[in-house]
Design a protein around this motif. Structure first.
Motif, mmCIF file in Angstrom:
data_model
loop_
_atom_site.group_PDB
_atom_site.id
_atom_site.type_symbol
_atom_site.label_atom_id
_atom_site.label_comp_id
_atom_site.label_asym_id
_atom_site.label_seq_id
_atom_site.Cartn_x
_atom_site.Cartn_y
_atom_site.Cartn_z
ATOM 1 N N PRO A 33 49.597 40.517 45.859
ATOM 2 C CA PRO A 33 49.154 41.785 45.691
ATOM 3 C C PRO A 33 47.706 41.627 45.498
ATOM 4 O O PRO A 33 47.193 42.356 44.356
ATOM 5 C CB PRO A 33 50.105 42.404 44.892
ATOM 6 C CG PRO A 33 50.618 41.464 43.928
ATOM 7 C CD PRO A 33 50.754 40.028 44.960
ATOM 8 N N TYR A 34 47.025 40.735 45.634
ATOM 9 C CA TYR A 34 45.589 40.393 45.129
ATOM 10 C C TYR A 34 44.639 40.060 46.275
ATOM 11 O O TYR A 34 45.196 39.608 47.528
ATOM 12 C CB TYR A 34 45.596 39.268 44.002
ATOM 13 C CG TYR A 34 46.399 39.761 43.094
ATOM 14 C CD1 TYR A 34 45.806 40.566 42.032
ATOM 15 C CD2 TYR A 34 47.567 39.327 42.744
ATOM 16 C CE1 TYR A 34 46.495 40.996 40.692
ATOM 17 C CE2 TYR A 34 48.322 39.465 41.465
ATOM 18 C CZ TYR A 34 47.798 40.207 40.528
ATOM 19 O OH TYR A 34 48.562 40.426 39.567
ATOM 20 N N SER A 35 43.608 40.157 46.076
ATOM 21 C CA SER A 35 42.429 39.583 47.137
ATOM 22 C C SER A 35 42.573 38.121 47.294
ATOM 23 O O SER A 35 42.997 37.469 46.385
ATOM 24 C CB SER A 35 41.041 39.832 46.780
ATOM 25 O OG SER A 35 41.045 41.498 46.445
ATOM 26 N N PRO A 36 42.091 37.502 48.576
ATOM 27 C CA PRO A 36 42.194 36.059 48.869
ATOM 28 C C PRO A 36 41.239 35.431 47.650
ATOM 29 O O PRO A 36 40.294 36.245 47.072
ATOM 30 C CB PRO A 36 41.463 36.061 50.286
ATOM 31 C CG PRO A 36 41.711 37.490 50.817
ATOM 32 C CD PRO A 36 41.801 38.331 49.725
ATOM 33 N N SER A 37 41.364 34.064 47.292
ATOM 34 C CA SER A 37 40.697 33.463 46.544
ATOM 35 C C SER A 37 41.011 33.669 45.239
ATOM 36 O O SER A 37 40.508 32.802 44.321
ATOM 37 C CB SER A 37 39.038 33.495 47.015
ATOM 38 O OG SER A 37 39.175 33.195 48.207
ATOM 39 N N PRO A 65 46.003 43.806 48.376
ATOM 40 C CA PRO A 65 45.487 44.177 46.725
ATOM 41 C C PRO A 65 45.416 45.646 46.869
ATOM 42 O O PRO A 65 45.599 46.325 47.882
ATOM 43 C CB PRO A 65 44.090 43.669 47.006
ATOM 44 C CG PRO A 65 43.721 43.562 48.493
ATOM 45 C CD PRO A 65 44.744 43.460 49.222
ATOM 46 N N GLY A 66 45.347 46.237 45.509
ATOM 47 C CA GLY A 66 45.184 47.592 45.256
ATOM 48 C C GLY A 66 45.931 48.033 44.077
ATOM 49 O O GLY A 66 47.022 47.305 44.061
ATOM 50 N N MET A 70 49.799 46.780 42.227
ATOM 51 C CA MET A 70 50.994 47.683 42.374
ATOM 52 C C MET A 70 51.374 47.993 43.723
ATOM 53 O O MET A 70 52.320 48.501 44.161
ATOM 54 C CB MET A 70 50.895 48.785 41.713
ATOM 55 C CG MET A 70 50.913 48.663 40.046
ATOM 56 S SD MET A 70 52.422 47.790 39.429
ATOM 57 C CE MET A 70 51.979 46.238 39.327
ATOM 58 N N VAL A 71 50.217 48.046 44.746
ATOM 59 C CA VAL A 71 50.385 48.268 46.198
ATOM 60 C C VAL A 71 51.305 47.345 46.785
ATOM 61 O O VAL A 71 52.244 47.767 47.605
ATOM 62 C CB VAL A 71 48.864 48.455 46.844
ATOM 63 C CG1 VAL A 71 48.896 48.788 48.394
ATOM 64 C CG2 VAL A 71 48.117 49.565 46.218
ATOM 65 N N LYS A 179 36.958 44.950 37.878
ATOM 66 C CA LYS A 179 37.645 45.102 39.155
ATOM 67 C C LYS A 179 37.916 43.709 39.337
ATOM 68 O O LYS A 179 37.672 43.139 40.479
ATOM 69 C CB LYS A 179 37.077 45.970 40.108
ATOM 70 C CG LYS A 179 37.050 47.340 39.838
ATOM 71 C CD LYS A 179 36.425 48.010 41.074
ATOM 72 C CE LYS A 179 36.416 49.605 41.023
ATOM 73 N NZ LYS A 179 35.854 50.304 41.955
ATOM 74 N N GLY A 180 38.612 43.081 38.575
ATOM 75 C CA GLY A 180 39.006 41.768 38.749
ATOM 76 C C GLY A 180 38.441 40.528 37.816
ATOM 77 O O GLY A 180 37.649 40.924 37.045
#
Length: 316
Positions: A33-37, A65-66, A70-71, A179-180
């Motif tokens: 549930p997260y962006s790549p990398s 992600p999002g 939680m998304v 945001k990260g």
């Protein structure tokens, strides 16, 4: 009658065993549930080949992600409980519910813990040119001139690491959410924020160049990658002990035999020599776990972080 019940129980047991033996029946999708990398994504992509070898099926890493993870978590909670769609997430699974009164899933009822294959330590870092040599200096200065503390987002483990640090130290720091982890580290480099509870992988290259300075390892022990950096326990903060763990989950209702099989396969996969050589330089501490032990950990931490949120006035 007893014979009939025994026969039924035996048949049910054989059916569960057959399902576990047949798993997986096709590609297994593991939602991150997260962006790549990011930390969790990188760990999963390195682990996937070992699981593919064991299962004889492709392992598809699906980034969703999002909403502070939680998304993607909600997506898996609604997936078919056949073991073909799983979730690999971080300890935000237990911190976010402490702040968010209404989630699209129930962390205790809608997802089943499977395995806790690893964790990373957090470091309290400042800008390399800040002039601070010790954590004590930073804390003392914050009481003379209030500071800003970065997090990787509201409800993330880095947020709770910062809140726990403030509760223990009495430092005068206003918390700012980014945001990260990447943007949070950038905020230290640009001096938009003064301190951040970072992982080694997020800040490592900047630590090597001196652009970021680690003042302490959050927890009881020093870490091999930074042997000269003291732990917060050494500095007198016994109550500071939060790490970013990762955990594998399945939708509620998944056959317990499948859960146990996946747990055993993950525990075996993290002992692959190539995998160990790849992830340990990123400060991952690998961890074999039982289903019962990880379930207890999740339930305990849901309670701990909820209480911290109440104590810090963060709960909704």
């Amino acid at each position: 009658m007893k014979k009939l019940l025994l026969t039924a129980a035996l048949a049910l047991g054989l059916a569960h065993g057959a399902q576990a033996q047949e798993f997986p029946e096709g590609p297994v999708t593991i939602v991150v549930p997260y962006s790549p990398s990011g930390n969790t994504d990188v760990f999963m992509r390195h682990l996937a080949p070992s699981l593919e070898e064991k299962w004889g099926q492709p392992v598809v890493v699906d980034n969703r992600p999002g909403g502070g993870s939680m998304v993607g978590t909600a997506y898996v909670s609604q997936a078919k409980p056949d073991g073909q769609t799983l979730l690999l997430t971080s300890s935000a699974f237990v911190t976010a519910p402490a702040l968010q009164a209404s989630l699209p899933f129930d962390p205790r009822a809608d997802l089943m813990p499977i395995a806790n294959p690893g964790f990373v330590s957090f470091l309290l870092v400042v800008n390399g040119e800040s002039g601070y040599e010790t954590l004590e200096e930073f804390i003392a200065d914050s009481k003379e001139s209030p500071k800003f503390g970065a997090t990787a987002g509201l409800g993330t483990t880095t947020h709770f690491a910062m809140e726990q640090f403030l509760a223990e130290s009495g430092a005068n720091v206003d918390v700012v959410h980014f945001k990260g982890g990447g943007p949070a580290v950038v905020s230290i480099l640009s001096r938009e924020a003064d301190i951040y509870g970072s992982s080694v992988s997020s800040a490592g290259e900047h630590i090597k160049t001196g652009a970021v300075k680690p003042l302490a390892i959050i927890g009881d022990d020093r870490i091999p990658l930074l042997p000269d950096v003291p732990s917060t326990k050494e500095l007198g903060f016994d109550g500071l002990n939060i790490k970013q763990w990762i955990g594998l989950f399945a939708p509620a209702g998944t056959d317990p035999a499948i859960i146990e099989k996946v747990n055993a396969d993950v525990n075996a996969a993290i002992q692959n020599a190539d995998f160990i050589e790849t992830v340990t330089p990123l400060d991952w501490t690998l961890n074999t776990s039982s289903v019962e032990g990880f379930t207890d950990k999740v339930n305990t931490e849901l309670d701990i972080w909820k209480q911290l949120a109440i104590d810090r006035g963060l709960a909704q």
